[in-house]
Design a protein around this motif. Structure first.
Motif, PDB file in Angstrom:
ATOM      1  N   PHE A   1       5.606  -0.301   8.147  1.00 53.22           N
ATOM      2  CA  PHE A   1       5.683   0.986   7.475  1.00 53.22           C
ATOM      3  C   PHE A   1       7.128   1.345   7.137  1.00 53.22           C
ATOM      4  O   PHE A   1       8.039   1.116   7.932  1.00 53.22           O
ATOM      5  CB  PHE A   1       5.130   2.084   8.394  1.00 53.22           C
ATOM      6  N   GLY A   2       7.299   1.951   5.991  1.00 57.88           N
ATOM      7  CA  GLY A   2       8.570   2.601   5.706  1.00 57.88           C
ATOM      8  C   GLY A   2       8.629   3.903   6.492  1.00 57.88           C
ATOM      9  O   GLY A   2       7.641   4.330   7.090  1.00 57.88           O
ATOM     10  N   GLN A   3       9.786   4.519   6.509  1.00 61.01           N
ATOM     11  CA  GLN A   3       9.940   5.741   7.305  1.00 61.01           C
ATOM     12  C   GLN A   3       9.271   6.939   6.665  1.00 61.01           C
ATOM     13  O   GLN A   3       9.128   7.977   7.309  1.00 61.01           O
ATOM     14  CB  GLN A   3      11.407   6.026   7.565  1.00 61.01           C
TER      15      GLN A   3
ATOM     16  N   GLN B   1       0.485  10.637   5.092  1.00 69.27           N
ATOM     17  CA  GLN B   1       0.353  11.108   6.465  1.00 69.27           C
ATOM     18  C   GLN B   1       0.708  12.590   6.530  1.00 69.27           C
ATOM     19  O   GLN B   1       1.779  13.007   6.094  1.00 69.27           O
ATOM     20  CB  GLN B   1       1.266  10.318   7.418  1.00 69.27           C
TER      21      GLN B   1
ATOM     22  N   GLU C   1      -3.203  10.833  11.614  1.00 68.11           N
ATOM     23  CA  GLU C   1      -3.165   9.426  11.298  1.00 68.11           C
ATOM     24  C   GLU C   1      -2.861   9.220   9.825  1.00 68.11           C
ATOM     25  O   GLU C   1      -3.204  10.060   8.986  1.00 68.11           O
ATOM     26  CB  GLU C   1      -4.501   8.754  11.668  1.00 68.11           C
ATOM     27  N   PRO C   2      -2.231   8.106   9.474  1.00 70.04           N
ATOM     28  CA  PRO C   2      -2.000   7.808   8.057  1.00 70.04           C
ATOM     29  C   PRO C   2      -3.319   7.479   7.373  1.00 70.04           C
ATOM     30  O   PRO C   2      -4.213   6.890   7.980  1.00 70.04           O
ATOM     31  CB  PRO C   2      -1.072   6.592   8.104  1.00 70.04           C
TER      32      PRO C   2
ATOM     33  N   LEU D   1       0.788  -4.226   9.784  1.00 73.92           N
ATOM     34  CA  LEU D   1       1.498  -3.563   8.705  1.00 73.92           C
ATOM     35  C   LEU D   1       2.896  -3.152   9.120  1.00 73.92           C
ATOM     36  O   LEU D   1       3.154  -2.828  10.276  1.00 73.92           O
ATOM     37  CB  LEU D   1       0.719  -2.313   8.276  1.00 73.92           C
TER      38      LEU D   1
ATOM     39  N   LEU E   1      -5.015   5.800   3.828  1.00 72.42           N
ATOM     40  CA  LEU E   1      -4.746   4.964   2.666  1.00 72.42           C
ATOM     41  C   LEU E   1      -4.893   5.771   1.382  1.00 72.42           C
ATOM     42  O   LEU E   1      -5.938   6.369   1.124  1.00 72.42           O
ATOM     43  CB  LEU E   1      -5.697   3.773   2.648  1.00 72.42           C
TER      44      LEU E   1
ATOM     45  N   PHE F   1       0.840  -1.200   0.000  1.00 70.84           N
ATOM     46  CA  PHE F   1       0.000   0.000   0.000  1.00 70.84           C
ATOM     47  C   PHE F   1       0.868   1.241   0.000  1.00 70.84           C
ATOM     48  O   PHE F   1       2.011   1.228   0.452  1.00 70.84           O
ATOM     49  CB  PHE F   1      -0.888   0.033   1.266  1.00 70.84           C
TER      50      PHE F   1
ATOM     51  N   TYR G   1       0.369   4.941   1.772  1.00 68.42           N
ATOM     52  CA  TYR G   1      -0.421   5.771   2.669  1.00 68.42           C
ATOM     53  C   TYR G   1       0.125   7.187   2.619  1.00 68.42           C
ATOM     54  O   TYR G   1       1.293   7.422   2.299  1.00 68.42           O
ATOM     55  CB  TYR G   1      -0.322   5.262   4.121  1.00 68.42           C
TER      56      TYR G   1
END
Lengths: 113, 116
Positions: A103-105, A38, A43-44, A101, A46, A34, A36
Motif C-alpha cells: 500500500f501507498g501511504q 479508506q 477497512e480499505p 499487497l 476496493l 488497484f 482503494y
C-alpha cells in the motif's frame, strides 16, 4: 525509496471539482494495480483495478503507465461523500499470493460544500 | 457477497498482557489470509501471510514470537499480540483471499488496539 509513493495531500476541493491523484511504484515487475478507498479507522475498500488500457467507472478514471511506473486516479464532479483517503496499491507477487499487497501511504481528500 | 469478520473491533489492555484477534471468512474458504498493521497517518503494512495448516510467513522486521499467527482452519486465522506494549498500539486488519485474483480479496473491519 518507498515501494509505492503517493502525494499525501491533503487535497481540499469544492464539490463538483475534478481532482487527480498520482502514484509511482518502484518494482518494474509489479503485476496488479488497484486504487482503494479508506475511511477513518475503517477497512480499505476496493475502488477499482487499474489496467494499462485505462479504465473508467462512473466519475472515476484510472490509468496505468508501465513504462513510467506511474498510476493515476481522476475523480470528476467531486461529491462530499468522496472525502476519504485514497490508497494506491500494488501486487508484486504474480504467483499464488495475489493478496500480498503493498500500500501507498494514501492521499487524503476532503471535499467541501 | 463474501464477508470477512474480524473480532474484536476495539481492545484496550494493560501493558504485558496478550491480545488475540480473530479473522473469519464467513461464506468462503480462505487458504490464505493476511495480517496488516496501520499506524496513524501511515499506510497499511503487511505483517505476515497466514497459510492454513502451515506456518505463517512473516515480513522482514516483524517478530514471529511477538505476533503469533494460527490458521487452524480454512475459515479462521488468529493473531495474538503477546506481552503487548504501548508501541504495539495500532490498527490491525486482516484480509482473506478467495481464489487466485487480487480482486477477490476481502478485508475485515479492523481491530484498534490500545495498550496502556
Amino acid at each position: 525509496r518507498k515501494e509505492v509513493e503517493q502525494d499525501p495531500g491533503p487535497f481540499n476541493v469544492p464539490e463538483g471539482a475534478t481532482v487527480a491523484f498520482n502514484c509511482t511504484y518502484s518494482n518494474s515487475a509489479s503485476q496488479s494495480f488497484f486504487w482503494y478507498r479508506q475511511d477513518c479507522r475503517k477497512e480499505p475498500k476496493l475502488l477499482m483495478s487499474v489496467y494499462s488500457s485505462g479504465n473508467e467507472d462512473g466519475r472515476f478514471t484510472a490509468q496505468l503507465n508501465r513504462a513510467s511506473q506511474y498510476i493515476s486516479l481522476l475523480i470528476r464532479d467531486s461529491k462530499l461523500s468522496d472525502s476519504a483517503t485514497y490508497l494506491c496499491v500494488v501486487n508484486n507477487d504474480g504467483g499464488t499470493s495475489y493478496g500480498k499487497l503493498t500500500f501507498g501511504q494514501g492521499t487524503i481528500l476532503t471535499v467541501h460544500p | 457477497g463474501a464477508v470477512v469478520s474480524q473480532h474484536p473491533s476495539w481492545v484496550i489492555c494493560k501493558s504485558g498482557t496478550s491480545v488475540k484477534i480473530e479473522c473469519r471468512s464467513l461464506d468462503f474458504q480462505a487458504t490464505t489470509m493476511f495480517w496488516y498493521r496501520q499506524f496513524p497517518k501511515q499506510s497499511l503494512m503487511l505483517m505476515a501471510t497466514s497459510n492454513e495448516g502451515s506456518k505463517a510467513t512473516y515480513e522482514q522486521g516483524v517478530e514471529k514470537d511477538k505476533f503469533l499467527i494460527n490458521h487452524a482452519s480454512l475459515t479462521l486465522s488468529t493473531l495474538t499480540v503477546t506481552s503487548a506494549h504501548p508501541e504495539d498500539s495500532s490498527f490491525y486488519i486482516c484480509s482473506a483471499q478467495r481464489g487466485n485474483r487480487g480482486e477477490k480479496l476481502f478485508f475485515g473491519s479492523g481491530t484498534q488496539l490500545s495498550v496502556l
